[in-house]
Design a protein around this motif. Structure first.
Motif, short mmCIF file in Angstrom:
data_model
loop_
_atom_site.label_atom_id
_atom_site.label_comp_id
_atom_site.label_asym_id
_atom_site.label_seq_id
_atom_site.Cartn_x
_atom_site.Cartn_y
_atom_site.Cartn_z
N ARG A 103 72.64 -15.65 -23.55
CA ARG A 103 71.58 -15.02 -22.77
C ARG A 103 71.83 -13.54 -22.49
NH1 ARG A 103 71.70 -19.31 -18.01
NH2 ARG A 103 73.87 -19.39 -18.73
N THR A 113 71.96 -16.14 -32.08
CA THR A 113 71.61 -15.33 -30.92
C THR A 113 71.43 -13.89 -31.39
OG1 THR A 113 72.18 -14.81 -28.62
CG2 THR A 113 74.03 -14.95 -30.20
N GLN A 133 74.14 -19.73 -29.13
CA GLN A 133 73.09 -19.26 -28.23
C GLN A 133 73.75 -18.52 -27.07
OE1 GLN A 133 69.65 -21.96 -27.53
NE2 GLN A 133 70.90 -23.52 -28.55
N THR A 175 78.98 -17.32 -22.79
CA THR A 175 79.13 -16.24 -21.82
C THR A 175 80.44 -15.53 -22.12
OG1 THR A 175 80.40 -17.47 -20.15
CG2 THR A 175 77.99 -17.71 -20.10
N ASP A 223 75.72 -22.11 -25.15
CA ASP A 223 75.48 -21.21 -24.02
C ASP A 223 76.70 -20.31 -23.84
OD1 ASP A 223 74.45 -19.94 -21.83
OD2 ASP A 223 74.80 -21.59 -20.43
#
Length: 297
Positions: free
Chosen positions: A267, A189, A265, A117, A115
């Protein structure tokens, strides 16, 4: 507003140029040959022939511009020195002006992470470990309004890293399966190149100085899923062939292979929240199965 753009004939840069021109923006693009200059000028941009290692040219164009978007890179062992010299030359032209400067990073600098960021700890593989020293200079620059864009694995129009899964022998009966990168369990990603181009422009227009944005659509398939989609698009009934790490390194080179073996990965939420970015291009799996990468019968 005149924007100085580097890498305008490359995969990402050409998408940025197209969108800038569709918006009616004035663009000056640095190119290396008259043939490339003709392509740039056909889109209504101004071409300047020269090399990004020509620091005097870079400084002159930075001074003449209202801001700079930097996408060019040699993509080899000289990348660190070239990028460092380019930033120095750009800042010689921009410092004290508060003009915009958008610099290109990359998703690999964070290493494997489920995840990622913008605030995640960095753990770059050797192929991109050189980036952080230069990027700190960019983020901490005074008198220049700077933003870093870190693209995910970029796809679209049959090009980019996913083209590794497309081989002229596929579908001819010679190649029985698509070769994976490693065993295919790692995630990539991803982002469509046209969505990424929109992000660069939004960042140029709206990004706050010292900001970083990950260009990721939020779609994070495994490499096996990507390979199976490519195989389906090549008429191979989703057949894939796993490789060992050693086999992948021998095929692609150790440093490139190790980057592609990262399990990543992301977002891309910050760009949506801060800039209103809305990636809406096709997914990488659809592009491989039936889109720009698929075999045309």
């Amino acid at each position: 507003m005149s924007i100085f753009l580097t890498g305008a004939t490359g995969f990402i840069g050409s998408a940025v140029l197209r969108q800038l021109r569709l918006q009616g923006r004035d663009v000056t693009a640095r190119v290396r040959s008259p043939d490339k200059a003709a392509k740039i000028e056909a889109l209504g941009a101004t071409a300047v022939i020269g090399d990004i290692t020509d620091t005097e040219l870079v400084t002159e164009q930075a001074i003449a511009s209202d801001g700079v978007i930097h996408l060019a890179s040699p993509g080899d062992a000289s990348s660190r020195d070239v990028d460092d010299a380019f930033v120095t030359a750009v800042f010689a032209g921009l410092e004290g002006s508060d003009k915009r400067y958008v610099h290109t990073s990359g998703i690999w600098v964070w290493g494997s992470n489920p995840d990622i960021t913008e605030d995640s700890p960095r753990n770059a593989p050797p192929i991109t470990a050189w980036r952080w020293e230069i990027e700190k200079r960019v983020l901490e620059a005074q008198g220049v309004s700077t933003t870093l864009i870190a693209p995910a694995v970029v796809f679209g129009h049959g090009a980019g890293i996913p083209a590794l899964f497309i081989d002229g022998e596929y579908g001819s009966g010679i190649a029985p399966a698509v070769r994976l990168v490693g065993d295919g369990s790692q995630h990539w990603t991803t982002v469509h190149v046209d969505d990424l181009a929109e992000l660069y422009i939004l960042a140029f227009d709206l990004g706050e100085s010292g900001s970083t944005y990950i260009g990721a659509s939020g779609e994070n398939p495994t490499v096996r899923e990507i390979g199976e989609a490519a195989a389906a698009g090549q008429g191979l009934d989703s057949r894939v062939e796993a490789q060992t790490v050693e086999e992948t390194r021998a095929r692609l080179g150790e440093q490139f292979a190790d980057a592609l073996l990262l399990d990543q990965q992301a977002r891309g939420s910050a760009a949506r929240i801060d800039l209103g970015w809305e990636p809406n291009g096709p997914s990488i799996l659809d592009e491989l199965r039936t889109g720009s990468y698929a075999a045309k019968n």
